[in-house]
Design an enzyme around this catalytic site. Structure first.
Site, PDB file in Angstrom:
ATOM      1  N   SER A  69      -2.195  -6.370   5.011  1.00 25.78           N
ATOM      2  CA  SER A  69      -1.387  -4.940   5.307  1.00 25.78           C
ATOM      3  C   SER A  69      -2.159  -4.280   6.590  1.00 25.78           C
ATOM      4  CB  SER A  69      -1.261  -4.052   4.307  1.00 25.78           C
ATOM      5  OG  SER A  69      -2.745  -3.600   4.075  1.00 25.78           O
ATOM      6  N   ASP A  70      -1.393  -3.659   7.360  1.00 25.05           N
ATOM      7  CA  ASP A  70      -1.975  -2.921   8.223  1.00 25.05           C
ATOM      8  C   ASP A  70      -2.761  -1.842   7.413  1.00 25.05           C
ATOM      9  OD1 ASP A  70      -3.059  -1.775  10.536  1.00 25.05           O
ATOM     10  OD2 ASP A  70      -1.092  -1.268  11.726  1.00 25.05           O
ATOM     11  N   TRP A  71      -3.799  -1.395   8.224  1.00 27.36           N
ATOM     12  CA  TRP A  71      -4.522  -0.557   7.491  1.00 27.36           C
ATOM     13  C   TRP A  71      -3.949   0.777   6.742  1.00 27.36           C
ATOM     14  CZ3 TRP A  71      -6.548  -4.649   8.352  1.00 27.36           C
ATOM     15  CH2 TRP A  71      -7.813  -4.997   8.417  1.00 27.36           C
ATOM     16  N   GLY A  72      -3.669   0.687   5.447  1.00 26.10           N
ATOM     17  CA  GLY A  72      -2.987   1.690   4.683  1.00 26.10           C
ATOM     18  C   GLY A  72      -1.419   1.693   4.654  1.00 26.10           C
ATOM     19  N   GLY A  73      -1.113   0.330   5.005  1.00 22.54           N
ATOM     20  CA  GLY A  73       0.261  -0.049   5.148  1.00 22.54           C
ATOM     21  C   GLY A  73       0.907  -0.308   3.660  1.00 22.54           C
TER      22      GLY A  73
END
Ligand SMILES: *[C@@H]1O[C@H](CO)[C@@H](O)[C@H](O)[C@H]1NC(C)=O
Ligand SMILES: *[C@@H]1O[C@H](CO)[C@@H](O)[C@H](O)[C@H]1NC(C)=O
Ligand SMILES: *[C@@H]1O[C@H](CO)[C@@H](O)[C@H](O)[C@H]1NC(C)=O
Ligand SMILES: *[C@@H]1O[C@H](CO)[C@@H](O)[C@H](O)[C@H]1NC(C)=O
Ligand SMILES: *[C@@H]1O[C@H](CO)[C@@H](O)[C@H](O)[C@H]1NC(C)=O
Ligand SMILES: *[C@@H]1O[C@H](CO)[C@@H](O)[C@H](O)[C@H]1NC(C)=O
Ligand SMILES: *[C@@H]1O[C@H](CO)[C@@H](O)[C@H](O)[C@H]1NC(C)=O
Ligand SMILES: *[C@@H]1O[C@H](CO)[C@@H](O)[C@H](O)[C@H]1NC(C)=O
Ligand SMILES: *[C@@H]1O[C@H](CO)[C@@H](O)[C@H](O)[C@H]1NC(C)=O
Length: 786
Positions: free
Chosen positions: A278-282
Site C-alpha cells: 500500500s502507499d503509506w496510509g493507503g
C-alpha cells in the site's frame, strides 16, 4: 466511445442545487466488479527458482510469522518502511525507501535527474545506466525495495503535482523508459516498487479527509488498458517485484482493496509475481484489502494489527483462508530471492540512522563510476525549443548578465546535506512548498515557484538528497574564468537593470511542484514579468526554465528579443555543470519534450486542472476520464489544436534530414482476434511481445555538428487516435554522415483492447506509419498492411 452507467447522467441532468449530497457510498456499489479469490503467485519460468525457494522457506513459517511480515514496523533506521521479520528463520524483513530519483533521507548518496528529465532524454541506455547506478546506492545502504519508478500519474492533469516524478504522459515512452529503470535497479539487486497503481492523476483529494473520500478515477476498460495500464505492463515485463497501490479510488473502490484491479488485472491478466504494497496510509480496510490482493500494509496496519494478529485471528475464526496469508508471505519472500538478497546483502538500512545526528558509521554509497551518468543524465534532459540569431552556443562573451531567482544555489540553510534537518529527516530545501511561503507572500499570485535558488528536483517523497548542487551560476562563474568574461548579476529584482553593452542576458526561472498539492497554474506572473522586463532592454535574452511539469511560455515567447529558450527540467545535482556545457556548445542539446506545451491552459483536457469535489459528489469526489485515450498530443490532434511546442519537439546544434523509409511485415503474422495460444508471463500474454513488423529509416546529419537525433515512429491504428508513438531511438549521427534507425513493432504496439472478448486484438487492415523528428514533423509516411 466512453460510456458510464446511467446513474451519473440521471443525476447530472437534474439541477444540482435540488439534489442532496450523496452520503452513502453503497450508492456506488457494483461499479468495480468483484474478482475473487486472490490468485496465488504463479511462479512462471523467470520466477520459478525464487518461487520454489520462497515456498520452501514460507512452509517453515507459522501463521503468526507469515502474518507478521505483511505489516510495517516503525523503522529503527532511516528506511521509509520496514516489514516484520522472522528471527527464528533468520529472515531479516525488508527495508523499503524513497524513491525513484535517488535514495532520500540519508548521506553519501547522489541526487539523480528526476523522472521527467529521464523522459526528456528519450535515451533507453541512459535510463538503464542511471537506474543501475542509483540502484547500487540503495543496495549499499541495505535498502531492499526502492519506492519507484513512477508511471502514475501519467500526466492526464497538466497541473498534477507529481507529474515530474513520472517520465512522460505518453504511455509508450513512459513504459519503455520505466522498463529500463526497473531492469537497471533490479540488476543492482534492489526490488522496484512501481507506483502508483492506478489512475492516480491528481493530488487534490488524493486521500480521504473527514467525511470526504478520496477522488474516484472512473476509467473505462479500454482506456485503462491502452493508456494507464500500459507502462505497468512494461514494468512487469521487465521483472518488477513490487507494485504500490495508490491513494485514490478507481470506480469508487479504493485502489488498495479493488479486487478487479489487484486480483483481476494485475495478478491474473498481467501475471504479476511479486507483492503489492500500500502507499503509506493507503489501506482502508482489513479483510477486504487482504482478499482483494493487498500483500503488505505500510507503514503499519491498524487493520491487520501491529503484528498482523488480526489476519491470524481472521484465519482462526474462518473468515480468511490461510492460503491467502501464505501467498502474501510467498510473494514477499520470493522477491527477496529473485533479486539475490539472500546472499551478501547489507543489513537493512545500514548507515541510515533515523536521524542523521544520531551516531552512525558512515556508509559511502556514491560509486565513482556514477559520475558520467549523472552528468550525461543531466545533459540529455535539457530541451532547446527556441534559438534564433545564433544566440546559442555562446562564444566567449565579453559581458554576460545573469538574472532570476533560479540561477544561484539555494541558501545554505535550505539545502540538503549534513547540516540540514527538519523533523528528524534529511531535508532538502524544496521538499515542502511551505518553505517558500515567507518569500512568496510578497509576490503576486499563488506560489508556483521556488524563489530561493535553483531547483534540481521537485518536492515531497520524490525529492532526493544531493551530495552537492552545481547551480547554473556556479558553473557560469567557472566558465567566465576560463573565457575572461565579465559577469553582471541580479537575482532579486523583478525589473533588474540591464547593462546595454552585455552580449547576452541569461534569465533563470522555475516551476515548482511537490507531492500533496497540484500546481496552481502553468505559468506565474512574477517570472513572466521578470522575463519581459529583461527582454524590454536586452535584445539577446536567453531563458532557462527548471520546470517540474509543463510550463507555458506564451506571455513572451514571440518577443524577438527572446532569442533562446530551454526547458531544463530537473537535472539532479550536476545541473549547472551540464547546462554550461550546452550553453557554450561543448555538447549539443539532444533532448525532446516528453509532453505537449500548449499556447494556453484551456487547450488541455479540463483546462489542465484537477477534478474537484462538487455536489452532489461532495463526499465522494468523482473524476471521469471521459476523454478516454485522448490526452496530450492525441487530444491536440483530435481537437485540431495547434500547440506552442509539440510532443517530441526539441532543437539541436545541427539539422537532420529523413529518407528511405522501409516497412516490412514479418512472415506468418496472424491477425486472428486473439493472439495464438501463449502463456501468461509477467506483463501479459507472451505473444504480445512478438515482433510483427520492422521499420527502418535513414537520418542524415545535414549540419556541421555531430550530435544525437531522436527519431520517432508513430502509428495510426485503425479506429484509434490519429497517431500514437510506437517507436523511438536516439543515436549519435556524425556531421555530414547518416545512420539507419530501426524500429521493431510488437504485436501489442499495433493491438487494441477488445472489451467484449477481454483481450487484445490485432486487426487486419491498413496502418499509417510515420517516422520523423517530432509528433508534428513527420517527413516519412507509409503504410503497413496486416
Ligand atoms: C452539499 O455539500 C456542500 C459542502 O458541504 C454544501 O455546500 C451543499 O449545501 C450541500 N448540498 C446540499 C443540497 O445539501
Ligand atoms: C470501471 O468502470 C468502467 C465503466 O463501467 C468499466 O469499463 C471498467 O472496466 C471498470 N474498471 C474497473 C477496474 O472496475
Ligand atoms: C515480527 O517482526 C518484528 C520486527 O521485525 C520482530 O521483532 C518480531 O520478532 C517478529 N515476530 C515474530 C513472531 O517473528
Ligand atoms: C474474525 O476475526 C476478524 C479479525 O479480528 C474480525 O474482524 C472478525 O469480526 C471475526 N469474525 C468472527 C465471525 O468472529
Ligand atoms: C527566501 O529568500 C527570502 C529573500 O531572500 C528570505 O526573506 C526568506 O527568508 C527565504 N526563505 C527561506 C525559507 O529561507
Ligand atoms: C528589444 O530590446 C531593445 C533594446 O535593445 C528595445 O529597445 C526594444 O523595445 C525591445 N523589444 C521588445 C519587443 O521588447
Ligand atoms: C490563457 O488565456 C487566459 C485568458 O485569456 C489568460 O489569462 C492566460 O494568461 C493565458 N495563458 C497564457 C500562458 O498565456
Ligand atoms: C556551422 O553551421 C552554422 C549554421 O549553419 C554556421 O553558422 C557555421 O558557420 C558553421 N560552422 C562551420 C565551422 O562550418
Ligand atoms: C549514407 O552514407 C553512405 C556513406 O557512408 C552513402 O553511401 C549513402 O548514400 C548515404 N545515404 C543517404 C541516404 O544519404
Amino acid at each position: 466511445m466512453v460510456s458510464f452507467s446511467p446513474w451519473r447522467i440521471l443525476l447530472l441532468s437534474a439541477s444540482a442545487a435540488a439534489i442532496a449530497n450523496i452520503t452513502d457510498d453503497s450508492y456506488f456499489y457494483g461499479q468495480s466488479p468483484p474478482v475473487y479469490p486472490s490468485p496465488p503467485m504463479p511462479g512462471s519460468s523467470s520466477w520459478a527458482a525464487a518461487h520454489a525457494k520462497a515456498v520452501a522457506l514460507v512452509s517453515q513459517m507459522t501463521l503468526e510469522e507469515k502474518a507478521n511480515i505483511t505489516v510495517g514496523y516503525s523503522p529503527l533506521t532511516g528506511c521509509s518502511g520496514e516489514t516484520g521479520s522472522v528471527p527464528r528463520l533468520n529472515w531479516p524483513g525488508l527495508c523499503l525507501s524513497d524513491a525513484g530519483n535517488g535514495l532520500r533521507a540519508t548521506d553519501f548518496v547522489n541526487g539523480w535527474p528526476s523522472g521527467i528529465h529521464v523522459g526528456a532524454s528519450w535515451d533507453k541506455n541512459l535510463a538503464y545506466q542511471r537506474a543501475l547506478h542509483m540502484g547500487g546506492e540503495f543496495k549499499t545502504k541495505g535498502v531492499h525495495v526502492a519506492l519507484g519508478p513512477v508511471v502514475a500519474p501519467l500526466g492526464r492533469v497538466a497541473e498534477g503535482g507529481r507529474n515530474w516524478e513520472g517520465i512522460s504522459n505518453d504511455p509508450y515512452l513512459c513504459g519503455s523508459l520505466a522498463g529500463e529503470t526497473v531492469r537497471g535497479i533490479q540488476e543492482a539487486g534492489v526490488t522496484t516498487s512501481v507506483k502508483h497503481y492506478i489512475g492516480y492523476e491528481q493530488e487534490t483529494n488524493r486521500n480521504p479527509a473527514g467525511d470526504v473520500a478520496s477522488v474516484s478515477a472512473n476509467i473505462d476498460d479500454k482506456t485503462l488498458h491502452e493508456l494507464y495500464l500500459w507502462p505497468f505492463a512494461d514494468a512487469l515485463h521487465a521483472g518488477a517485484g513490487c507494485i504500490m497501490c495508490s491513494y485514490n479510488r478507481v470506480n469508487n473502490s479504493y485502489s488498495c482493496q479493488n479486487s478487479k484491479l489487484l486480483n483481476g488485472i494485475l495478478k491474473t491478466e498481467l501475471g504479476f509475481e511479486g507483492f503489492v504494497v500500500s502507499d503509506w496510509g493507503g489501506q482502508h480496510t482489513g479483510l477486504a484489502s487482504a482478499e482483494a490482493g493487498l500483500d503488505v500494509a505500510m507503514p503499519s496496519s491498524s487493520f491487520w494489527g501491529s503484528t498482523g494478529q488480526n489476519l491470524l485471528q481472521a484465519v482462526n475464526n474462518g473468515s480468511l483462508v490461510e492460503s491467502r496469508v501464505t501467498d502474501m508471505a510467498t510473494r514477499i519472500v520470493a522477491s527477496w530471492y529473485q533479486m539475490g538478497q539472500d546472499s551478501g546483502f547489507p543489513a537493512g538500512g545500514v548507515g541510515m540512522p533515523s536521524a542523521f545526528y544520531k551516531p552512525h558509521t558512515p556508509v559511502y554509497a556514491r560509486d565513482p563510476s556514477s559520475k558520467e551518468f549523472l552528468v550525461d543524465g543531466a545533459l540529455e534532459g535539457h530541451v532547446l525549443v527556441k534559438n534564433i540569431n545564433n544566440a546559442l552556443p555562446l562564444q566567449k562573451p565579453k559581458l554576460l548578465s545573469v538574472f532570476g531567482y533560479d540561477a544561484p544555489a539555494p541558501p545554505e540553510m535550505n539545502v540538503g546535506g549534513p547540516n540540514d534537518l527538519l523533523g528528524g529527516t534529511w531535508f532538502y530545501g524544496y521538499e515542502s512548498e511551505l518553505d517558500y511561503l515567507p518569500f512568496l507572500e510578497g509576490l503576486p499570485g499563488t506560489p508556483q515557484i521556488a524563489a530561493n535558488g535553483t531547483i534540481i528536483s521537485g518536492g515531497g517523497s520524490g525529492a532526493n538528497a544531493p551530495a552537492y548542487i552545481s547551480a547554473p551560476f556556479d558553473a557560469i562563474k567557472e566558465q567566465a574564468y576560463e573565457d575572461g568574461t565579465s559577469l553582471y548579476w541580479d537575482f532579486l529584482n523583478v525589473a533588474p537593470t540591464v547593462d546595454t553593452s552585455t552580449d547576452a542576458c541569461l534569465v533563470f526561472i522555475n516551476a515548482f511542484a511537490s507531492e500533496g498539492d497540484d500546481r496552481a497554474g502553468l505559468h506565474d506572473d512574477y517570472s513572466d514579468a521578470l522575463i519581459k522586463n529583461v527582454a524590454a532592454s536586452c535584445p539577446n535574452t536567453i531563458v532557462t526554465i527548471h520546470n517540474a511539469g509543463i510550463r507555458l511560455v506564451d506571455q513572451w515567447i514571440e518577443n524577438p528579443n527572446i532569442t533562446a529558450v530551454i526547458f531544463a527540467h530537473l537535472p539532479g545535482q550536476d545541473s549547472g555543470r551540464a547546462l554550461v556545457q550546452l550553453l557554450y556548445g561543448q555538447q549539443s542539446f539532444s533532448g525532446k519534450l516528453p509532453y505537449t506545451v500548449a499556447k494556453n491552459e484551456s487547450d488541455y483536457t479540463n483546462g489542465g486542472k484537477p477534478s474537484l469535489a462538487e455536489a452532489p459528489y461532495t463526499y465522494f469526489p468523482q473524476s471521469d476520464f471521459s476523454e478516454g485515450l485522448y490526452i496530450d498530443y492525441k487530444y491536440f490532434d483530435q481537437k485540431n489544436i495547434t500547440p506552442r511546442y509539440e510532443f517530441g519537439f526539441g532543437l539541436t546544434y545541427t539539422t537532420f534530414s529523413y529518407s528511405d523509409l522501409e516497412i516490412n511485415k514479418l512472415d506468418g503474422v496472424s491477425t486472428a482476434p486473439t493472439p495464438p495460444p501463449s502463456p501468461v508471463i509477467p506483463g501479459g500474454i507472451a505473444s504480445l511481445w512478438d515482433v510483427v513488423a520492422q521499420v527502418t529509416a535513414t537520418v542524415t546529419n545535414t549540419g556541421n555538428v555531430t550530435c544525437a537525433e531522436i527519431a520517432q515512429l508513430y502509428v495510426g491504428i485503425p479506429g484509434g487516435p490519429v497517431k500514437q508513438l510506437r517507436g523511438f531511438s536516439k543515436i549519435g549521427v556524425p556531421a555530414g554522415g547518416n545512420v539507419t534507425f530501426e524500429f521493431d513493432l510488437m504485436r501489442r504496439d499495433l493491438s487494441t483492447w477488445d472489451t467484449c472478448s477481454q483481450g487484445w486484438v490485432l486487426q487486419g487492415g491498413s496502418y499509417n506509419i510515420w517516422v520523423g523528428a517530432s509528433s508534428r514533423n513527420l517527413p516519412l509516411e507509409g503504410t503497413l498492411t496486416l
